[in-house]
Design a protein around this motif. Sequence first.
Motif, PDB file in Angstrom:
ATOM      1  N   ALA A  70      52.270  75.961  90.873  1.00 49.54           N
ATOM      2  CA  ALA A  70      52.213  75.340  92.197  1.00 49.54           C
ATOM      3  C   ALA A  70      50.884  74.645  92.422  1.00 49.54           C
ATOM      4  O   ALA A  70      50.841  73.544  92.983  1.00 49.54           O
ATOM      5  N   ASN A 100      53.702  81.173  88.377  1.00 49.29           N
ATOM      6  CA  ASN A 100      52.821  81.046  89.536  1.00 49.29           C
ATOM      7  C   ASN A 100      51.957  82.284  89.721  1.00 49.29           C
ATOM      8  O   ASN A 100      51.411  82.508  90.804  1.00 49.29           O
ATOM      9  N   THR A 453      41.584  74.310  98.065  1.00 46.01           N
ATOM     10  CA  THR A 453      42.979  74.620  98.336  1.00 46.01           C
ATOM     11  C   THR A 453      43.815  73.390  97.996  1.00 46.01           C
ATOM     12  O   THR A 453      43.289  72.297  97.765  1.00 46.01           O
ATOM     13  N   SER A 454      45.123  73.552  98.013  1.00 46.43           N
ATOM     14  CA  SER A 454      45.978  72.379  97.802  1.00 46.43           C
ATOM     15  C   SER A 454      45.777  71.359  98.913  1.00 46.43           C
ATOM     16  O   SER A 454      45.844  70.150  98.678  1.00 46.43           O
ATOM     17  N   PRO A 489      49.665  73.558 101.403  1.00 43.13           N
ATOM     18  CA  PRO A 489      49.230  74.906 101.795  1.00 43.13           C
ATOM     19  C   PRO A 489      47.736  75.141 101.587  1.00 43.13           C
ATOM     20  O   PRO A 489      47.088  74.480 100.785  1.00 43.13           O
ATOM     21  N   ASN A 491      46.901  78.509 101.162  1.00 46.60           N
ATOM     22  CA  ASN A 491      47.013  79.616 100.196  1.00 46.60           C
ATOM     23  C   ASN A 491      48.482  79.873  99.922  1.00 46.60           C
ATOM     24  O   ASN A 491      49.352  79.321 100.605  1.00 46.60           O
ATOM     25  N   TYR A 492      48.734  80.680  98.917  1.00 45.62           N
ATOM     26  CA  TYR A 492      50.092  80.937  98.479  1.00 45.62           C
ATOM     27  C   TYR A 492      50.442  82.406  98.684  1.00 45.62           C
ATOM     28  O   TYR A 492      49.605  83.278  98.462  1.00 45.62           O
ATOM     29  N   LEU A 496      55.220  84.405  95.691  1.00 51.17           N
ATOM     30  CA  LEU A 496      55.357  83.251  94.798  1.00 51.17           C
ATOM     31  C   LEU A 496      54.859  83.653  93.422  1.00 51.17           C
ATOM     32  O   LEU A 496      53.660  83.809  93.190  1.00 51.17           O
TER      33      LEU A 496
END
Length: 497
Positions: A70, A100, A453-454, A489, A491-492, A496
């Motif tokens: 991800a 992930n 982060t993403s 996001p 965070n995940y 996941l």
Amino acid sequence: MKNIKYVLLSAILIGFTACNDEADFEDQLDNPTVEVVLPDLTAGEADFSNYIAVGASFSGGFTDNALFIAGQQNSFPNLLSQKFALVGGGDFTQPLMNDNIGGFVLGTQVVSNPRLFFNGSGPAVLPATPTTQITDVLTGNFNNYGIPGAKSYHLGVAGYGTLNPYFGRMASSAGATVLGDAVAQNPTFFTLSEIGGNDVLGYATSGGVGVDQTGNIDPSTYGSNDITDPNVFAASFSASVDALTANGAKGVVANLPYITSLAHFTTVPYNPVPLDAATAAALNQGYAAYNGGLQQAFAALDGTGLFTAEELAQRTISFSESANNALVIIDETLTDLGAINPAFAGIPQYRQATADDLFVLPLSSLIPQGYGTQIPLEDKWALIPSEQLALQTATDAYNATIEAIAASKGLALVDFKGILQEASTTGIQSGNFILTTDLVTGGLISLDGVHLTSRGYALMANEMMKAIDTTYGTNFEASGNLIDAGEYPTNYPATLQ
């Protein structure tokens, strides 16, 4: 988007200004909708048909202390490739991990930890077992050569895949170089980003226990936590740009932020220790012999200039009933009293921290165990001002090289240093969000305190597109093709995997 809002505001104002009478004004109110027609996206002078990314962990999409699917899919190069595809860009292939979870296994043994997740109170290691074998080698051509851990001079090291498993799993051969494999893809456009970050990162995260190798141009003698000599960096960065532009490719480069502005170094305060009166008194009793030794040394050396009253005050340890007692650290830059007089050889180089000191993130879990109070902190936990200066000086030298080469080659340049500085002070606007470098809550920096982060990588992609617009005449921003970073996001979840 910001530019659309400005167009709408301008159109409305023009309409109001053009009203000649009350009837015209009423017509405007009866028909408030203004159709905004954005220009078509154009590639300008850029050819995005074969985009190659070269860099380190940021380019790879490393986040929450790991590389995982991800995060890789939300890497800034992959996000850029999706926009490039709208204007002639081709496929963009990445060396995806197996899961992930993140991390590596060798057989059944975990040799690199899974990613971090937020457990409700702070970052924690995901309770799962990685499935990516560290010895696996992928086949095919790749577009993303973002190699976590790579330093500037590593890009040209033959056989680097035997030293770095992230490159080892995608290298074209056992003796391949990162740069050689990237150039072999014959890029028409490239990004060369955060090269140089790892040249100072190890020194910073180790609390400055490495060596500042400025003046030593032989990187084969460097330790993993050393600062790379600026001339070594300059030669490596120049060679990388020369190779990537040899066939006429255009590209974008980014300068480096001051790494000490990241959450890994700003989250733990210098004075985080709450004490009641009884505990403070007990600690003061524990340091009484040390303080007494300092007083004796000062009495013997007073007037010699070798041990001043200012240093005596700096080194005296004192706790109080307070919520904000300062940590005790070992500072090797303090006067070695034993070297002056062997009678004082037993007096350590202790002092309490000040706001000028920085502390690495992993220390946070040890403070409740007495680290920084009963147990003075070793060098590896703190960056004192002289160590911070070494990092800043090297970063400034690297950035001077990056900016000069970008100008000489006509490359687009992203001021990543300025972006991180803004984020760490006032916060930086991205769509409807204000992103800061605060851990967990800031939205920009992932749970490891260093990588983005993403959402942060989406912001980075936008800044690159803006720089490409300025340099090559594209119009990603004007055509409404910047990314909505809020869709990505921060965070995940633990689920996941």
